[in-house]
Every structure is written in structure tokens, then in C-alpha cells.
Design a protein around this motif. Structure first.
Motif, PDB file in Angstrom:
ATOM      1  N   GLY A  57       1.006  -1.404   0.120  1.00 43.47           N
ATOM      2  CA  GLY A  57       0.010   0.175   0.101  1.00 43.47           C
ATOM      3  C   GLY A  57       0.709   1.321  -0.041  1.00 43.47           C
ATOM      4  O   GLY A  57       0.321   2.261  -0.148  1.00 43.47           O
ATOM      5  N   THR A  58       1.962   1.196   0.079  1.00 48.01           N
ATOM      6  CA  THR A  58       2.961   2.355  -0.051  1.00 48.01           C
ATOM      7  C   THR A  58       4.559   1.691  -0.446  1.00 48.01           C
ATOM      8  O   THR A  58       4.558   0.699  -0.573  1.00 48.01           O
ATOM      9  CB  THR A  58       3.138   3.281   1.275  1.00 48.01           C
ATOM     10  OG1 THR A  58       3.797   4.412   1.223  1.00 48.01           O
ATOM     11  CG2 THR A  58       3.610   2.126   2.490  1.00 48.01           C
ATOM     12  N   THR A  59       5.561   2.612  -0.402  1.00 47.30           N
ATOM     13  CA  THR A  59       6.629   2.243  -0.671  1.00 47.30           C
ATOM     14  C   THR A  59       7.320   1.679   0.869  1.00 47.30           C
ATOM     15  O   THR A  59       6.434   1.846   1.704  1.00 47.30           O
ATOM     16  CB  THR A  59       7.861   3.446  -0.950  1.00 47.30           C
ATOM     17  OG1 THR A  59       7.688   4.370  -0.061  1.00 47.30           O
ATOM     18  CG2 THR A  59       7.320   3.636  -2.513  1.00 47.30           C
ATOM     19  N   ILE A  60       8.161   0.522   0.595  1.00 41.69           N
ATOM     20  CA  ILE A  60       8.965   0.247   1.849  1.00 41.69           C
ATOM     21  C   ILE A  60      10.334   0.390   1.831  1.00 41.69           C
ATOM     22  O   ILE A  60      11.019   0.352   0.800  1.00 41.69           O
ATOM     23  CB  ILE A  60       8.563  -1.216   1.768  1.00 41.69           C
ATOM     24  CG1 ILE A  60       9.006  -2.185   0.796  1.00 41.69           C
ATOM     25  CG2 ILE A  60       7.034  -1.521   2.291  1.00 41.69           C
ATOM     26  CD1 ILE A  60       8.869  -3.837   1.038  1.00 41.69           C
ATOM     27  N   ALA A  61      11.033   0.458   2.959  1.00 45.56           N
ATOM     28  CA  ALA A  61      12.732   0.291   2.863  1.00 45.56           C
ATOM     29  C   ALA A  61      13.088  -0.800   2.557  1.00 45.56           C
ATOM     30  O   ALA A  61      12.731  -1.969   2.515  1.00 45.56           O
ATOM     31  CB  ALA A  61      13.063   0.995   4.392  1.00 45.56           C
ATOM     32  N   HIS A  62      14.265  -0.771   1.836  1.00 48.10           N
ATOM     33  CA  HIS A  62      14.904  -2.019   1.558  1.00 48.10           C
ATOM     34  C   HIS A  62      15.254  -2.850   2.767  1.00 48.10           C
ATOM     35  O   HIS A  62      15.807  -1.935   3.855  1.00 48.10           O
ATOM     36  CB  HIS A  62      16.354  -1.602   0.875  1.00 48.10           C
ATOM     37  CG  HIS A  62      16.318  -0.689  -0.432  1.00 48.10           C
ATOM     38  ND1 HIS A  62      16.061   0.572  -0.398  1.00 48.10           N
ATOM     39  CD2 HIS A  62      16.396  -1.116  -1.654  1.00 48.10           C
ATOM     40  CE1 HIS A  62      15.953   1.051  -1.548  1.00 48.10           C
ATOM     41  NE2 HIS A  62      16.180   0.155  -2.454  1.00 48.10           N
ATOM     42  N   GLY A  63      15.534  -4.065   2.842  1.00 49.66           N
ATOM     43  CA  GLY A  63      16.003  -4.747   4.188  1.00 49.66           C
ATOM     44  C   GLY A  63      17.260  -4.446   4.319  1.00 49.66           C
ATOM     45  O   GLY A  63      17.555  -3.886   5.567  1.00 49.66           O
ATOM     46  N   TYR A  64      18.262  -4.251   3.405  1.00 47.62           N
ATOM     47  CA  TYR A  64      19.456  -3.702   3.671  1.00 47.62           C
ATOM     48  C   TYR A  64      19.632  -2.580   4.186  1.00 47.62           C
ATOM     49  O   TYR A  64      20.780  -1.766   4.713  1.00 47.62           O
ATOM     50  CB  TYR A  64      20.353  -4.309   2.493  1.00 47.62           C
ATOM     51  CG  TYR A  64      20.844  -5.648   2.631  1.00 47.62           C
ATOM     52  CD1 TYR A  64      21.266  -6.466   3.530  1.00 47.62           C
ATOM     53  CD2 TYR A  64      20.133  -6.468   1.239  1.00 47.62           C
ATOM     54  CE1 TYR A  64      21.512  -7.841   3.430  1.00 47.62           C
ATOM     55  CE2 TYR A  64      20.451  -7.915   1.377  1.00 47.62           C
ATOM     56  CZ  TYR A  64      20.931  -8.487   2.416  1.00 47.62           C
ATOM     57  OH  TYR A  64      21.103  -9.715   2.214  1.00 47.62           O
ATOM     58  N   LEU A  65      18.885  -1.533   3.824  1.00 45.05           N
ATOM     59  CA  LEU A  65      18.601  -0.055   4.379  1.00 45.05           C
ATOM     60  C   LEU A  65      18.473  -0.411   5.943  1.00 45.05           C
ATOM     61  O   LEU A  65      19.190   0.273   6.632  1.00 45.05           O
ATOM     62  CB  LEU A  65      17.711   0.564   3.698  1.00 45.05           C
ATOM     63  CG  LEU A  65      17.402   1.732   4.416  1.00 45.05           C
ATOM     64  CD1 LEU A  65      18.507   2.875   4.819  1.00 45.05           C
ATOM     65  CD2 LEU A  65      16.285   2.613   3.740  1.00 45.05           C
TER      66      LEU A  65
END
Length: 150
Positions: A57-65
Motif C-alpha cells: 500500500g506504499t513504498t517500503i524500505a530496502h531490508g539492507y537499508l
């Protein structure tokens, strides 16, 4: 922040929870900069319009971020005085059980799992659990290993 007076005092904390960092909001600007630095421009991270109709439903942070924030968050939790340096040695395990939607507030908790002495200092294994405010599962669990040199 918890401060330990040298390796002897830090070693006594093995098996203990060391505390929590402050809450930090993950912004689209951070996500975009991480995408630029790593070349990972997947739409779930950098395209808010497309991501709005995606699975989160929105952008998500990279796991590695999220993982890359560990040093910043840990520095708010504890320090060991009397060291000439600390160096990241690696990680034993890293998992991302839940996503970090843009705008989420996250914080880390730390537990000293093991401290092994060597001729030039010690190797510390710390379990870092990053949680999202209002989330029901951690967003990252990492067992980090650092070399600590007096």
C-alpha cells in the motif's frame, strides 16, 4: 545509553538486554538515497504511485537499508569505554520478518549474546532486534559480530 567501563565490565553483561535506541522515522528520501547508492531501484521502494496499489500500500524500505542503520541505532544503546577501536566483523544471521513502510518509526534493542577474549581484544556477538512502532513482528533481527580492541 548504557556505558561499560572496559571489556571486563562489558563481559559481565553477557546474556543481558542492553537497552533500546531512540525511535527514528524512515523517510522516502532515505530510501531513495539508498537506492541510488546500491542501484536497487525496485518499484516497491522508489515508486510511491505504483507502490500505492502494490502489496504494501506504499513504498517500503530496502531490508539492507534497515540493516545498514544498525551502527547508528546501536551507538544510542551502549558504548564500551577504554577501547582504541571497534570493527564490524560480520553477521551470523540476518532476517527481515516484516517490511518497513515509508514513514514508519523504528528502534533497535540489543542483547549481548557472547564475548570471546583473544590476544588482541575480544569478539562480541550482539543480537539486534529492530521493531516498527505499532508492528506485531520485528522488521529485522541480526546477530552482529564486532572485534573490540583495547
Amino acid at each position: 545509553m548504557q556505558t561499560f567501563n572496559g571489556l571486563d565490565e562489558f563481559e559481565q553483561a553477557v546474556g543481558s538486554h542492553l537497552g533500546y535506541s531512540e525511535w527514528h522515522t524512515v523517510t522516502q528520501g532515505q530510501i531513495n538515497l539508498f537506492a541510488e547508492a546500491t542501484g536497487d531501484h525496485q518499484w516497491i521502494h522508489v515508486d510511491p504511485e505504483k507502490a500505492a496499489s502494490g502489496p504494501f500500500g506504499t513504498t517500503i524500505a530496502h531490508g539492507y537499508l534497515t540493516l545498514s542503520l544498525v551502527p547508528k541505532l546501536v551507538w544510542e544503546i551502549y558504548k564500551v569505554d577504554g577501547l582504541s577501536m571497534g570493527v564490524n566483523y560480520g553477521s551470523n544471521k540476518v532476517r527481515f520478518p516484516s517490511p518497513v513502510p515509508v514513514g514508519s518509526r523504528i528502534r533497535a534493542g540489543a542483547e549481548l549474546v557472547e564475548l570471546t577474549r583473544g590476544p588482541n581484544g575480544a569478539q562480541a556477538t550482539v543480537r539486534i532486534t529492530i521493531e516498527r512502532d505499532g508492528g506485531d513482528k520485528p522488521v529485522c533481527v541480526a546477530e552482529t559480530v564486532s572485534v573490540l580492541v583495547p
